[in-house]
Write a protein that holds these residues in place. Structure first.
Motif, mmCIF file in Angstrom:
data_model
loop_
_atom_site.group_PDB
_atom_site.id
_atom_site.type_symbol
_atom_site.label_atom_id
_atom_site.label_comp_id
_atom_site.label_asym_id
_atom_site.label_seq_id
_atom_site.Cartn_x
_atom_site.Cartn_y
_atom_site.Cartn_z
ATOM 1 N N LYS A 205 1.186 -1.710 -0.099
ATOM 2 C CA LYS A 205 0.020 0.397 0.166
ATOM 3 C C LYS A 205 0.933 1.055 0.249
ATOM 4 N N LEU A 206 2.566 1.075 0.858
ATOM 5 C CA LEU A 206 2.476 2.232 0.721
ATOM 6 C C LEU A 206 3.309 2.790 -0.965
ATOM 7 N N LEU A 207 3.505 1.481 -1.576
ATOM 8 C CA LEU A 207 4.782 2.129 -2.434
ATOM 9 C C LEU A 207 3.465 2.413 -3.682
ATOM 10 N N ARG A 208 1.814 1.872 -3.405
ATOM 11 C CA ARG A 208 0.791 2.808 -4.996
ATOM 12 C C ARG A 208 0.648 4.167 -3.801
ATOM 13 N N VAL A 209 0.780 4.378 -2.929
ATOM 14 C CA VAL A 209 1.035 6.028 -2.286
ATOM 15 C C VAL A 209 1.991 6.555 -3.164
ATOM 16 N N ILE A 210 2.891 6.077 -2.820
ATOM 17 C CA ILE A 210 4.134 6.546 -2.425
ATOM 18 C C ILE A 210 4.333 7.209 -4.610
ATOM 19 N N GLN A 211 4.177 6.169 -5.474
ATOM 20 C CA GLN A 211 3.970 6.430 -6.707
ATOM 21 C C GLN A 211 2.913 7.206 -7.497
ATOM 22 N N GLU A 212 1.355 7.312 -6.372
ATOM 23 C CA GLU A 212 0.235 8.732 -7.229
ATOM 24 C C GLU A 212 0.714 9.759 -6.107
ATOM 25 N N LEU A 213 1.256 9.671 -4.868
ATOM 26 C CA LEU A 213 1.040 10.668 -3.721
ATOM 27 C C LEU A 213 -0.725 10.681 -3.820
ATOM 28 N N LYS A 214 -1.557 9.469 -3.803
ATOM 29 C CA LYS A 214 -3.172 9.965 -3.743
ATOM 30 C C LYS A 214 -2.989 8.375 -2.957
ATOM 31 N N PHE A 215 -4.277 8.570 -2.076
ATOM 32 C CA PHE A 215 -4.821 7.306 -0.812
ATOM 33 C C PHE A 215 -6.372 7.681 -0.807
ATOM 34 N N GLU A 216 -6.606 7.004 0.144
ATOM 35 C CA GLU A 216 -8.097 6.624 0.437
ATOM 36 C C GLU A 216 -7.978 6.785 2.435
ATOM 37 N N ARG A 217 -8.675 7.397 3.052
ATOM 38 C CA ARG A 217 -8.822 7.407 4.564
ATOM 39 C C ARG A 217 -9.056 5.734 4.377
ATOM 40 N N ILE A 218 -8.057 4.873 5.104
ATOM 41 C CA ILE A 218 -9.242 3.871 5.400
ATOM 42 C C ILE A 218 -10.486 4.162 5.933
ATOM 43 N N GLY A 219 -11.376 3.475 5.537
ATOM 44 C CA GLY A 219 -13.157 3.381 5.342
ATOM 45 C C GLY A 219 -13.598 4.548 5.094
ATOM 46 N N GLY A 220 -13.056 5.022 4.013
ATOM 47 C CA GLY A 220 -13.445 6.565 3.381
ATOM 48 C C GLY A 220 -13.441 5.740 1.954
ATOM 49 N N GLU A 221 -13.884 6.663 1.042
ATOM 50 C CA GLU A 221 -14.253 6.528 -0.265
ATOM 51 C C GLU A 221 -13.412 7.939 -0.747
ATOM 52 N N GLU A 222 -13.462 8.755 -0.582
ATOM 53 C CA GLU A 222 -12.844 9.890 -1.067
ATOM 54 C C GLU A 222 -10.668 9.933 -1.713
ATOM 55 N N SER A 223 -10.796 10.211 -2.591
ATOM 56 C CA SER A 223 -9.089 10.024 -2.735
ATOM 57 C C SER A 223 -8.309 11.657 -2.218
ATOM 58 N N LEU A 224 -7.672 11.559 -2.095
ATOM 59 C CA LEU A 224 -6.610 12.709 -1.431
ATOM 60 C C LEU A 224 -4.888 12.400 -2.020
ATOM 61 N N VAL A 225 -5.553 13.742 -2.785
ATOM 62 C CA VAL A 225 -3.693 14.210 -3.160
ATOM 63 C C VAL A 225 -3.123 14.625 -2.112
ATOM 64 N N VAL A 226 -1.878 14.312 -1.917
ATOM 65 C CA VAL A 226 -0.899 15.262 -1.428
ATOM 66 C C VAL A 226 0.567 15.311 -1.446
ATOM 67 N N ASP A 227 1.147 16.559 -1.398
ATOM 68 C CA ASP A 227 2.432 17.244 -1.563
ATOM 69 C C ASP A 227 3.576 16.583 -0.601
ATOM 70 N N VAL A 228 4.249 15.084 -0.389
ATOM 71 C CA VAL A 228 4.672 15.122 0.611
ATOM 72 C C VAL A 228 6.418 14.991 -0.103
ATOM 73 N N ARG A 229 7.166 15.165 0.386
ATOM 74 C CA ARG A 229 8.445 14.117 -0.079
ATOM 75 C C ARG A 229 8.795 13.227 1.087
ATOM 76 N N VAL A 230 9.223 12.011 0.711
ATOM 77 C CA VAL A 230 9.580 10.757 1.609
ATOM 78 C C VAL A 230 10.362 10.854 1.857
ATOM 79 N N LEU A 231 11.420 10.363 2.960
ATOM 80 C CA LEU A 231 12.499 9.947 3.358
ATOM 81 C C LEU A 231 12.324 8.974 4.314
ATOM 82 N N ALA A 232 13.084 7.605 4.194
ATOM 83 C CA ALA A 232 13.030 6.776 4.812
ATOM 84 C C ALA A 232 14.711 6.037 5.668
ATOM 85 N N ALA A 233 14.316 5.119 6.234
ATOM 86 C CA ALA A 233 16.032 4.504 7.042
ATOM 87 C C ALA A 233 15.774 3.620 8.276
ATOM 88 N N THR A 234 16.611 3.261 7.781
ATOM 89 C CA THR A 234 16.768 1.542 8.255
ATOM 90 C C THR A 234 17.960 1.208 8.969
#
Length: 454
Positions: free
Chosen positions: A250-279
């Motif tokens: 699910k994270l992969l899809r959101v990073i690709q599109e920067l679009k997602f739905e809240r759990i239990g929601g139907e409306e697609s939300l578009v965000v402008d976010v830069r993603v940094l990750a660490a491990t």
């Protein structure tokens, strides 16, 4: 675009407010009574409510109370045609942003709405300043490894590309992420951190993407997720390799599109976010073992940054030690302590499996446990040996033969006594150092018979 909800039983008032606020480029929803308004708050993302005091079915003051309980981040402007000073004071004390009398001055309405949104902007800026000015530590060092790291941070900060930060625990991966954010065009936006290892698998999706009211047991109201909160800023996914494979998909899809739905929601939300990750894990090994998606790795690893271990930059230990000596200087002392040359050689030859975090804890420990202004090599040896003993597991000699409860009490008493002495027997400072309330500290001192005097 800021969103406003107008709750008023007069259609004319709703229509006029909707028209003038739309002219000001706001998105406007309307409701004829309190229950309808609360239902809209559950359904839509609202930033400000204009609320009439006198409403059918549910009074405006009751609506205000529910908004304050369920949606504390939403400002409310109260309006009334039958107002008095007592009512206005009661509304403000109950959490209203402001109070307006009917007939409404449209210029006054616009001014108050602008002020409410300006206050929200100031709150965001204050949060940004707290995140940056009150940051615990900074990247310290002059070694080649640190210079190369600083160059990578500078270069990646200028772009908007995703960064994967790797390195052992305790090396400062979060500091690197924060520094990249500060040097980016998004520095004025939020820096939102998610520790993927600390959140149960059942809650991680809600944490990232948010949920609608009733989406699952316990979802009593709508909640924004970290992606939404990081809009126009940076989202830092710490310990990303600890995510389950289903969440990774699910994270992969959101990073690709920067679009997602809240759990239990139907409306697609578009965000402008830069993603940094660490491990701290070897991602290649995780991929081969089938525990991490290779396609997600490629998405995150646009700019790879490897943070060096402390053993790889041992020449930076004197600078780091001095920095932490200043940070942990006992309040009763005028100047920070130092470490003898022989003691410093011991620190530089130590393997530091816990990296900078271990060094930081070591410096804090000797500032609490010793009185030496120049820390001797014997003291360094003793406390380095103590740290190795603790890591291996055997209990210190003074706890031998004690029950677990007695050992806990002995340790707690000793720690309180040492912190009190280090803080000059200042109760407030000691409580802050221990991470408890002064009233709790007083209770523990009474229990152990500790006196607050030198």
């Amino acid at each position: 675009m800021n969103t406003i909800l107008v709750i008023d039983d007069e259609a004319g008032i709703r229509g006029v407010l909707q028209d003038i606020l739309k002219d000001e480029k706001y998105t406007v929803f309307t409701a004829a009574d309190g229950r309808e308004g609360l239902a809209l708050l559950d359904k839509e993302s609202i930033d400000l409510v204009i609320l009439d005091v006198w409403l059918p079915n549910m009074g405006g003051m009751d609506v205000l109370k529910e908004i304050r309980e369920k949606f504390p981040g939403i400002e409310v402007v109260m309006i009334s045609g039958h107002s008095n000073i007592d009512l206005a004071v009661k509304a403000i004390k109950s959490g209203a942003f402001d109070f307006l009398e009917k007939p409404l001055s449209l210029e006054r309405v616009i001014t108050i709405v602008r002020n409410a949104f300006e206050l929200e902007k100031l709150r965001r800026e204050n949060l940004y300043l707290r995140n940056n000015m009150l940051q615990e530590d900074e990247i310290i060092g002059e070694s080649d490894a640190v210079r190369q790291l600083s160059t990578l941070i500078e270069q990646s900060g200028k772009s908007d590309s995703r960064v994967l930060i790797t390195g052992p625990n305790g090396t400062g991966k979060e500091l690197v992420a924060r520094d990249i954010h500060r040097k980016s065009a998004r520095a004025g936006g939020p820096f939102v951190e998610v520790n993927c290892a600390a959140i149960p698998e059942s809650l991680i999706e809600s944490e990232l993407f948010g949920h609608e009211k009733g989406a699952f047991t316990g979802a009593i109201s709508r909640r924004k997720g970290k992606f939404e909160l990081a809009h126009r800023g940076t989202l830092f996914l710490d310990e990303v390799a600890d995510m389950s494979l289903s969440t990774q998909a699910k994270l992969l899809r959101v990073i690709q599109e920067l679009k997602f739905e809240r759990i239990g929601g139907e409306e697609s939300l578009v965000v402008d976010v830069r993603v940094l990750a660490a491990t701290n894990k070897n991602i290649r090994e995780q991929i081969e073992a089938g525990r991490f998606r290779e396609d997600l790795f490629f998405r995150l690893n646009v700019i790879p940054i490897q943070v060096p271990s402390l053993a790889e930059r041992a020449c930076d230990i004197p600078l780091l030690a001095d920095y932490f000596m200043v940070k942990f200087k006992p309040p009763v002392e005028r100047s920070p302590r130092s470490i003898s040359p022989e003691g410093m050689s011991l620190l530089q030859s130590h393997p530091w499996p816990g990296n900078i975090r271990e060094l930081k804890n070591f410096i804090e420990r000797i500032n609490i446990m010793t009185d030496e202004q120049c820390v001797s090599p014997e003291t360094v040896k003793y406390y380095l040996g103590e740290s190795r003993t603790e890591a291996q597991g055997p209990a210190p000699d003074e706890f031998t033969g004690m029950s677990l409860g007695d050992a806990k009490e002995a340790f707690e008493r000793g720690l309180i006594e040492r912190r009190l002495a280090a803080a000059g027997y200042n109760i407030a400072k000691t409580a802050e150092a221990l991470g408890i309330y002064p009233s709790n500290l007083h209770g523990k001192m009474k229990r152990y018979g500790i006196k607050a005097e030198k």
